[in-house]
Design an enzyme around this catalytic site. Structure first.
Site, PDB file in Angstrom:
ATOM      1  N   GLU A 149      -2.424  69.702 -11.270  1.00  0.00           N
ATOM      2  CA  GLU A 149      -1.929  68.376 -11.667  1.00  0.00           C
ATOM      3  C   GLU A 149      -1.320  68.381 -13.065  1.00  0.00           C
ATOM      4  O   GLU A 149      -0.385  67.655 -13.350  1.00  0.00           O
ATOM      5  CB  GLU A 149      -3.074  67.362 -11.595  1.00  0.00           C
ATOM      6  CG  GLU A 149      -2.642  65.954 -11.965  1.00  0.00           C
ATOM      7  CD  GLU A 149      -3.338  64.886 -11.130  1.00  0.00           C
ATOM      8  OE1 GLU A 149      -3.801  65.195 -10.027  1.00  0.00           O
ATOM      9  OE2 GLU A 149      -3.385  63.744 -11.602  1.00  0.00           O
ATOM     10  N   ASP A 203      -5.789  66.714  -8.725  1.00  0.00           N
ATOM     11  CA  ASP A 203      -7.079  66.026  -8.793  1.00  0.00           C
ATOM     12  C   ASP A 203      -7.448  65.485  -7.413  1.00  0.00           C
ATOM     13  O   ASP A 203      -6.586  65.159  -6.601  1.00  0.00           O
ATOM     14  CB  ASP A 203      -7.009  64.856  -9.785  1.00  0.00           C
ATOM     15  CG  ASP A 203      -6.856  65.352 -11.212  1.00  0.00           C
ATOM     16  OD1 ASP A 203      -7.081  66.562 -11.433  1.00  0.00           O
ATOM     17  OD2 ASP A 203      -6.498  64.547 -12.082  1.00  0.00           O
ATOM     18  N   TYR A 230     -14.978  65.279 -13.118  1.00  0.00           N
ATOM     19  CA  TYR A 230     -13.873  64.329 -13.003  1.00  0.00           C
ATOM     20  C   TYR A 230     -14.323  62.919 -13.384  1.00  0.00           C
ATOM     21  O   TYR A 230     -15.296  62.404 -12.828  1.00  0.00           O
ATOM     22  CB  TYR A 230     -13.355  64.353 -11.566  1.00  0.00           C
ATOM     23  CG  TYR A 230     -12.001  63.715 -11.424  1.00  0.00           C
ATOM     24  CD1 TYR A 230     -10.912  64.183 -12.163  1.00  0.00           C
ATOM     25  CD2 TYR A 230     -11.807  62.644 -10.548  1.00  0.00           C
ATOM     26  CE1 TYR A 230      -9.676  63.605 -12.039  1.00  0.00           C
ATOM     27  CE2 TYR A 230     -10.557  62.066 -10.413  1.00  0.00           C
ATOM     28  CZ  TYR A 230      -9.495  62.546 -11.161  1.00  0.00           C
ATOM     29  OH  TYR A 230      -8.271  61.970 -11.041  1.00  0.00           O
TER      30      TYR A 230
END
Ligand SMILES: [Zn+2]
Ligand SMILES: [Zn+2]
Length: 942
Positions: free
Chosen positions: A7, A105, A311
């Site tokens: 990403e 992600d 995350y």
């Protein structure tokens, strides 16, 4: 080659390092984009979305009759690359790849970004196998396991993201255009409306209205101070708040010694360890440490990409069974918090705490690596510590409090006091971010009598509800289903940058309020959270493949069309309402000259100023810097002296420029120039100001009669004042012209201040272009200009000054350019050159040149030379050409120096003519001799 698409650049780098497993990773740059290679594998990072959804061409013009705001609802959309270099590198690599893994992600947004990469790859490589790696932390263990167990892209999840994108674009663009056009606003000044943004703004506006409507109520609180073992103890009356003052006073008066202990209640209280962090609870906790929502998210994302935490965008508050808590503890055992980790290992609760929300995408936010303060910096480390300690807290035993409640009686009135003591600190031992405040009480026995040292009756008022802080608002948005964990903080940021809200806690601005109210009145679906919630639930249905993207978009379209039915019917009313009410945000107060209203005016282009509502009857105005220095807005501060709102210039990405009271600013910035008028003494200046004359220009432009009357001067004195002001004004004009010239010709350099240079030059008598053109290089060097620069600057100044003077003679610009190109300097050079030379140098006709020469001589107050008719020039040229060996080229050269016929040739100074024409001096003497002989012969013949 195996291509891995991450990403971001930083995650591409880390993934390469992890997968290379100790082998060397080679970084290469292609058009500024990095790739990381090891063995047969290459990783490349995107920059989040590298394409964006936009309308097909044709919808650019806001005022188009065909493509109305409503037409945007059904407009077709396309994907346009926004990061062209990354897109082209990705496709270049994809052509060579025999396998591609998408490693963006793992959430809706990440899946959509992955799908965008998928489509870019497919466009250039039809057959390559594309798979997907999913992970919640960029740690060796997670990454290796994700790449060992790749799956397919989740197209349903990506479709939910796409639907949201399309719907947001459609709602935002059509409504923003509609409202902005209705309110006649454009450019910098548009009024944005958005699907999530508008209901959020409405919440802030509603809260403000509640606060305004709030009527405080008085109440009374009764308390007393007693003493035990030398310690003062405060007890409250058991009534709490007395609404009636009389009753409170009665209770106070009845409170008489002795104070008797009537009950002692002891107990214990469990203080549960906090549950794991999801995005919202994390933002709230970070806010307590002073981080704004946007900042907290930015830092958390950095920590995630560097492998320090998991995350940070998650709705989950329950650790999944798959999360290896022992592994996490083992990892962070060597962090700077070793002692706390070891305490947890020794005292760990049997099961970690759990919150209310369990979802499958990501685990709650937890540490995944070891960071140090030196390694990541103070702010990032504070966030890392917060996440780490929260993780420890969720594994800690509950805290245990001993509670104590003592009830007293005095004269029939009952009082109470409570105490608490931390018996077992539990999680408080590792999580200092939520305070555990102990109130320790001495031992009391029932029936014990105590003294009363003081009785206090306090009058208080109820408080209005509090404004939303950013983190409170995010919590409320989550409860209402507004936005997502990834977008909430961005929505708030947008409200701030659109100047709809300000401050923290958040307060709506006038515009924010007016737009909200106009929408509420005319299309309240846009301001209510219901519509947005419906769309969120549709997103969920797309993710579960229960509905299609197109189906959901179509439904959203029809919702929006319904809103437009209402809006379009009331367009004029909405527009007028917004215009009339927002005009107020620019009003500064009463015009000092006439009592009208002074307001900030933004003109087309970059001009802005402060003018009077009674213009043209009242011409009072105050100039403001152009908008490049900042967009002028008023602030809440008001000048004590002039009762005007302060003015501030705001510029994106720059510190605002506070002008303060515009009139105070106006007076002080004009004070110096006014005192340059010789007959302006202190008393007259005071008088002028009291009559609202603040600038030299106003005096220079006024009628002497009026000036005499306003300032109480004789007509002669007024006339003198006006003409002096004219002179000063001209001087000011020249000074500012010179300043501008300097700015245009001196390259800005660090530490170099134009103001300082101008000041030094001013002291040396250089204040305008004329004096600059005459200055010598030494003067400039002393003012801080380098040697070479000074020489170039002087040359430029002379050229500019000369051409300005020539312009003043009235020669038109087109001709001026030709003279300049021919190297003619100022008026003196021009007059000295003479018509023949000018005509020859510029190729212009002699008639024209003669006319210009006359203008210049008039300007110089010199006699205008006899003009040269064309016939005479041609005759002279023939005379020259009659000389043996004098070619046409030589003739032109001679004419260029003003030698244009037999007579001027004979009279010319051979030496000077040679120098000016470039011809040989001896040859010229030869021509002269021939010509004289010819003329003598002619005379003899007569
Ligand atoms: Zn006025
Ligand atoms: Zn003022």
């Amino acid at each position: 080659m195996h291509l891995i698409v991450a990403e971001k650049n930083i995650s591409a780098h880390r993934i390469a390092q992890i997968l290379a497993g100790g082998h060397k990773v080679t970084e290469k740059k292609d058009a500024g984009v990095s790739t990381y290679s090891f063995g047969d594998t290459t990783t490349v990072g995107l920059r989040g979305h590298v394409v964006e959804v936009d309308f097909v061409p044709g919808y650019e013009n806001w005022r188009s009759e065909t493509y109305t705001p409503r037409s945007l609802i059904d407009a077709k959309t396309i994907k346009v690359p926004t990061e062209k270099r990354i897109v082209s590198l990705l496709q270049k690599l994809a052509r060579q790849a025999d396998g591609v893994t998408i490693a963006t992600d793992f959430d809706t947004e990440g899946e959509l970004i992955g799908k965008e990469a998928y489509e870019l790859v497919r466009a250039v490589n039809k057959n390559v196998k594309i798979d997907r790696a999913r992970f919640s932390a960029i740690t060796p263990q997670e990454i290796r396991s994700a790449f060992a167990n790749t799956t397919d892209l989740d197209f349903a999840l990506a479709a939910a993201g796409e639907a949201r994108q399309s719907i947001d674009l459609m709602w935002g663009a059509s409504l923003t255009r509609f409202i902005s056009l209705a309110a006649k606003r454009g450019g910098n000044n548009i009024l944005s409306v958005g699907r999530v943004q508008s209901p959020t703004l409405t919440m802030i506006v509603d809260r403000e209205k509640e606060i305004e409507k709030f009527v405080p109520e008085k109440y009374w609180q009764l308390g007393l101070v007693t003493e035990k073992s030398g310690e003062p103890i405060e007890a409250r009356h058991t009534n709490g708040r007395f609404k009636d003052q009389k009753a409170a006073e009665l209770a106070r008066d009845r409170t008489k010694e002795p104070l008797v202990v009537i009950e002692v209640k002891e107990g214990t209280k469990q203080d549960r360890s906090p549950s794991p962090f999801d995005t919202t609870t994390y933002i709230v906790a970070a806010a307590r440490l002073g981080f704004s929502a946007a900042n907290a998210m930015r830092i958390a994302e950095e920590l995630y990409m560097n492998g320090y935490i998991s995350y940070p965008r998650t709705d989950n508050t329950v650790y999944p069974a798959s999360l290896d808590l022992n592994g996490v503890l083992a990892t962070i055992r060597n962090s700077p918090f070793k002692k706390d980790v070891e305490w947890i290992i020794a005292h760990r609760r049997p099961e970690p705490t759990r919150g209310k929300k369990s979802s499958t995408d990501h685990p709650p936010i937890h540490p995944t690596g070891i960071a140090t303060r030196e390694g990541i910096g103070e702010d990032a480390f504070r966030i890392y510590e917060l996440v780490l300690r929260r993780f420890l807290a969720t594994l800690s035993p509950d805290a245990l409090w001993q509670t104590l409640k003592i009830n007293f009686e005095a004269g029939g009135e009952t009082y109470t006091v409570t105490g608490g003591r931390l018996l077992e600190p539990g999680w408080h031992a590792v999580y200092p971010f939520s305070e555990a405040k102990e109130t320790l009480l001495p031992v009391f026995v029932t029936g014990e009598k105590l003294p009363i040292r003081k009785v206090n009756l306090d009058e208080k008022e109820t408080l209005p509800p509090a404004r939303y802080t950013q983190s409170k608002l995010i919590q409320r948005m989550e409860e209402l289903g507004l936005g997502t964990k990834s977008t909430r903080h961005e929505v708030i940021q947008r409200l701030v940058s659109r100047k709809y809200v300000e401050g923290n806690p958040l307060r709506p601005t006038l515009v924010g309020r007016v737009v909200t109210e106009a929408l509420e009145k005319n299309a309240n679906t846009i301001t209510k959270p219901d519509m947005t919630q419906t769309i969120e639930s549709h997103m969920q249905q797309i993710k579960e493949s229960k509905r299609t993207r197109d189906d959901v978009i179509a439904e959203s379209r029809s919702m929006l069309h319904k809103a437009f039915d209402q809006l379009e019917a009331n367009e004029q009313e909405i527009g007028e309402d917004i215009r009339n009410r927002t005009a107020e945000e620019l009003n500064l107060g009463r015009c000092p000259a006439c009592g009208g209203t002074l307001a900030i005016k933004h003109m087309r282009g970059s001009t802005q100023f402060i003018g009077c509502s009674r213009y043209p009857e009242c011409t009072f105005n105050i100039g403001l810097p152009v908008t490049q220095w900042g967009w002028a807005v008023r602030t809440d501060d008001i000048c004590d002296k002039h009762h005007l709102h302060f003015v501030r210039l705001v510029r994106k990405g720059a510190r605002p420029w506070d002008i303060g009271c515009p009139l105070c600013h106006h007076i002080s910035s004009n004070a110096e120039s006014l005192t340059e008028i010789p007959s302006m003494d202190e008393a007259l200046l005071e008088k002028a100001r009291s009559r609202h004359i603040y600038t030299v220009a106003e005096i220079a432009r006024s009628e002497p009669d009026q000036l005499a009357q306003i300032l109480g001067l004789t007509p002669e004195k007024a006339q003198k004042l006006k003409s002096e002001a004219g002179t000063v004004l001209e001087k000011l004009r020249r000074r500012s012209e010179c300043r501008k010239f300097m700015r245009n010709h001196l390259i800005p350099r660090k530490g170099r201040s134009y103001a300082k240079i101008m000041e030094a030059l001013g002291k040396a008598g250089v204040t305008d272009l004329a004096s600059l053109a005459r200055a010598n290089p030494g003067t400039l060097q002393q003012a801080g200009i380098g040697e070479h620069e000074a020489r170039d600057l002087l040359t430029e100044a002379r050229i500019t000054h000369n051409s300005q003077l020539l312009k003043e003679t009235g020669i038109p610009a087109v001709s001026l350019k030709k003279y300049r190109e021919a190297g003619i300097g100022g008026p003196d050079d021009f007059a000295a050159a003479g018509a023949a030379k000018l005509a020859s140098l510029t190729g212009m006709s002699t008639g024209t040149v003669n006319r210009h020469l006359a203008l210049v001589c008039e300007y110089l107050h010199r006699p205008v030379p006899v003009t040269l008719p064309k016939a005479r020039l041609e005759k002279g040229r023939k005379e020259l050409l009659s000389i043996k060996g004098l070619t046409a080229t030589v003739a032109d050269k001679l004419i260029g120096t003003g030698v244009f016929n037999a007579e001027t040739l004979c009279a010319a100074d051979a030496h000077k003519t040679a120098a000016a024409s470039g011809l040989d001096e001896e040859k010229i003497r030869g021509y002269q001799a021939q010509m004289r002989k010819k003329q003598e012969n002619a005379i003899i013949r007569i």
